[in-house]
Write an enzyme that holds these catalytic residues in place. Structure first.
Site, PDB file in Angstrom:
ATOM      1  CD  GLN A  67      28.273 -81.251  83.922  1.00 12.20           C
ATOM      2  OE1 GLN A  67      27.635 -80.590  84.202  1.00 12.20           O
ATOM      3  NE2 GLN A  67      28.545 -82.628  84.337  1.00 12.20           N
TER       4      GLN A  67
ATOM      5  CG  HIS B  27      25.843 -78.842  95.438  1.00 11.71           C
ATOM      6  ND1 HIS B  27      25.390 -78.950  94.218  1.00 11.71           N
ATOM      7  CD2 HIS B  27      26.900 -79.560  95.519  1.00 11.71           C
ATOM      8  CE1 HIS B  27      26.362 -79.881  93.537  1.00 11.71           C
ATOM      9  NE2 HIS B  27      26.958 -80.335  94.455  1.00 11.71           N
TER      10      HIS B  27
ATOM     11  NE  ARG C 221      21.347 -76.747  88.525  1.00  6.06           N
ATOM     12  CZ  ARG C 221      22.534 -77.570  88.163  1.00  6.06           C
ATOM     13  NH1 ARG C 221      22.353 -78.490  89.223  1.00  6.06           N
ATOM     14  NH2 ARG C 221      23.220 -77.361  87.342  1.00  6.06           N
TER      15      ARG C 221
ATOM     16  CG  PHE D 152      21.324 -81.321  86.838  1.00 12.49           C
ATOM     17  CD1 PHE D 152      22.244 -81.203  85.472  1.00 12.49           C
ATOM     18  CD2 PHE D 152      21.338 -82.489  87.636  1.00 12.49           C
ATOM     19  CE1 PHE D 152      23.144 -82.216  85.570  1.00 12.49           C
ATOM     20  CE2 PHE D 152      22.273 -83.409  87.322  1.00 12.49           C
ATOM     21  CZ  PHE D 152      23.162 -83.272  86.327  1.00 12.49           C
TER      22      PHE D 152
ATOM     23  CG  ASN E  53      26.871 -77.478  90.869  1.00 12.98           C
ATOM     24  OD1 ASN E  53      26.436 -76.266  91.129  1.00 12.98           O
ATOM     25  ND2 ASN E  53      26.418 -78.325  90.236  1.00 12.98           N
TER      26      ASN E  53
ATOM     27  CB  THR F 228      24.245 -76.615 118.595  1.00 14.54           C
ATOM     28  OG1 THR F 228      24.320 -77.787 118.165  1.00 14.54           O
ATOM     29  CG2 THR F 228      25.081 -76.485 119.814  1.00 14.54           C
ATOM     30  CG  ASP F 229      19.513 -79.758 114.741  1.00 16.29           C
ATOM     31  OD1 ASP F 229      20.310 -79.664 113.777  1.00 16.29           O
ATOM     32  OD2 ASP F 229      18.313 -79.984 114.774  1.00 16.29           O
TER      33      ASP F 229
ATOM     34  CE  LYS G 179      24.228 -77.167 114.380  1.00 18.54           C
ATOM     35  NZ  LYS G 179      24.473 -78.476 114.944  1.00 18.54           N
TER      36      LYS G 179
HETATM   37  O1  LIG Z   1      25.206 -78.969  86.581  1.00 18.12           O
HETATM   38  C1  LIG Z   1      25.188 -80.346  87.104  1.00 18.12           C
HETATM   39  N1  LIG Z   1      25.954 -81.159  86.504  1.00 18.12           N
HETATM   40  C2  LIG Z   1      26.265 -82.509  87.181  1.00 18.12           C
HETATM   41  O2  LIG Z   1      26.887 -83.300  86.507  1.00 18.12           O
HETATM   42  C3  LIG Z   1      25.487 -82.652  88.340  1.00 18.12           C
HETATM   43  N2  LIG Z   1      25.453 -83.757  89.117  1.00 18.12           N
HETATM   44  C4  LIG Z   1      24.543 -83.389  89.954  1.00 18.12           C
HETATM   45  O3  LIG Z   1      24.288 -84.101  91.086  1.00 18.12           O
HETATM   46  N3  LIG Z   1      24.180 -82.128  90.069  1.00 18.12           N
HETATM   47  C5  LIG Z   1      24.809 -81.555  88.866  1.00 18.12           C
HETATM   48  N4  LIG Z   1      24.655 -80.561  88.304  1.00 18.12           N
END
Ligand SMILES: O=c1[nH]c(=O)c2[nH]c(=O)[nH]c2[nH]1
Length: 318
Positions: A239, A267, A191, A174, A265, A65-66, A20
């Site tokens: 936001q 993740h 998070r 969130f 964002n 590979t997983d 991987k």
């Molecule tokens: O800070 C965030 N804003 C969002 O609008 C949003 N939407 C999401 O799925 N995660 C997040 N996180």
């Protein structure tokens, strides 16, 4: 199903390897309120007795590979990441010594360095009490941008930057969002919040008769205000953090009338290590999968009251 036998064609398998590539693993350790990040991109390449999988399709010697990806995550959780070299050595030894058909393992690691968003600059002296124990900016310069327009009368100067990568390892949640029949997102109470800042800001200065801003000083201060706002805002959403970053610039830098941000964002998902008997939550030593796509994209303009928005909505046009 019977496995087809080796073809009689005189085509001989040469050098081969598999594994991987680019497993993005982030491990966050907590020393009280002071957090430490190890951020790696790990590529595993294994070779050995692999003729049959190529010739006949028998997978009897193939560790998926997983599995190599899972091993990277599990090792990060169980043994930590003291250094990229140590981590690579442990992984390579594991694959070669635990799997008889595997004779050689090559582990390539890129490590991304982070420094603290300090109280007097990103200088590694962040003080936990003001939230900077968990706020980081990725090492390496961002790209600074400038656009100057002149029509013989008026000036318009828009400055900016892109690829300024920042992370809060806590202090972000969130929840309370709209749900419909397609919503599966779980509420996040603690998070990782990470983004690569793309921002532009427009100066109020338009007239040669007026003294121009000190562009160097303005850039340095604006950058610092955006970093400080990112670090010091307890975030309920990206936001809200974006707005605070823009508002702080407007509040502190009189020469700037308009700020626009485009914030992906980035993740970070907790890896499910339960199948390996490893608990992985946001407590000390959490291991995250840093996804590169898809990503949320949060964009907004923050204006000085009474000023007009002139920075294009799509920053790629500037
Ligand atoms: O800070 C965030 N804003 C969002 O609008 C949003 N939407 C999401 O799925 N995660 C997040 N996180």
């Amino acid at each position: 199903m019977t496995v087809p036998s080796r073809p009689s064609r005189p085509a001989i398998l040469g050098q081969n390897q598999y594994g991987k590539a680019e497993t993005r693993v982030v491990r966050i350790t907590r020393d009280g309120a002071t957090h430490h990040i190890k951020d790696l991109n790990v590529s595993v390449a294994l070779s050995g007795d692999m003729e049959e999988v190529h010739y006949s399709g028998s997978n009897a010697h193939v560790l998926p590979t997983d599995t190599t990806k899972n091993t990277v995550y599990a090792f990060a959780k169980e043994y930590g990441v003291e250094s990229a070299e140590r981590f690579g050595i442990d992984l390579a030894r594991h694959f070669v010594t635990s799997q008889e058909p595997i004779h050689r393992a090559r582990i390539r690691i890129e490590e991304y360095a982070w420094e603290r968003i300090g109280t007097s600059g990103a200088d590694g002296t962040g003080h936990p009490a003001d939230g900077t124990g968990h706020s980081f900016v990725r090492k390496g310069q961002e790209t600074r941008l400038a656009q100057v327009t002149y029509d013989g009368e008026d000036w318009e100067v828009v400055s900016g930057l892109k690829d300024l990568t920042v992370m809060n390892s806590t202090g972000s949640e969130f929840r309370g969002y709209v749900r419909d029949e397609y919503t599966t997102l779980q509420e996040a109470h603690d998070r990782v919040l990470a983004t690569s800042v793309s921002g532009r800001w427009r100066f109020g200065w338009t007239d040669d008769e007026q003294p121009a801003p000190d562009w160097e000083e303005s850039y340095a201060q604006t950058r610092q205000h955006m970093l400080r706002a990112f670090a010091e805002t307890y975030s309920f959403s990206l936001q809200q953090t974006l707005y605070r970053m823009g508002a702080r610039i407007i509040e502190h830098r009189d020469e700037i009338d308009e700020v626009r941000f485009s914030l992906p964002n980035s993740h970070h998902f907790l890896v499910d290590l339960e199948p390996f008997g490893l608990e992985n939550d946001t407590a000390d030593g959490a291991v995250y999968f840093a996804a590169d796509r898809p990503y949320g994209l949060i964009e907004a303009t923050v204006l000085r009251e009474g000023c007009e928005a002139r920075i294009p909505v799509d920053l790629t046009n500037l």
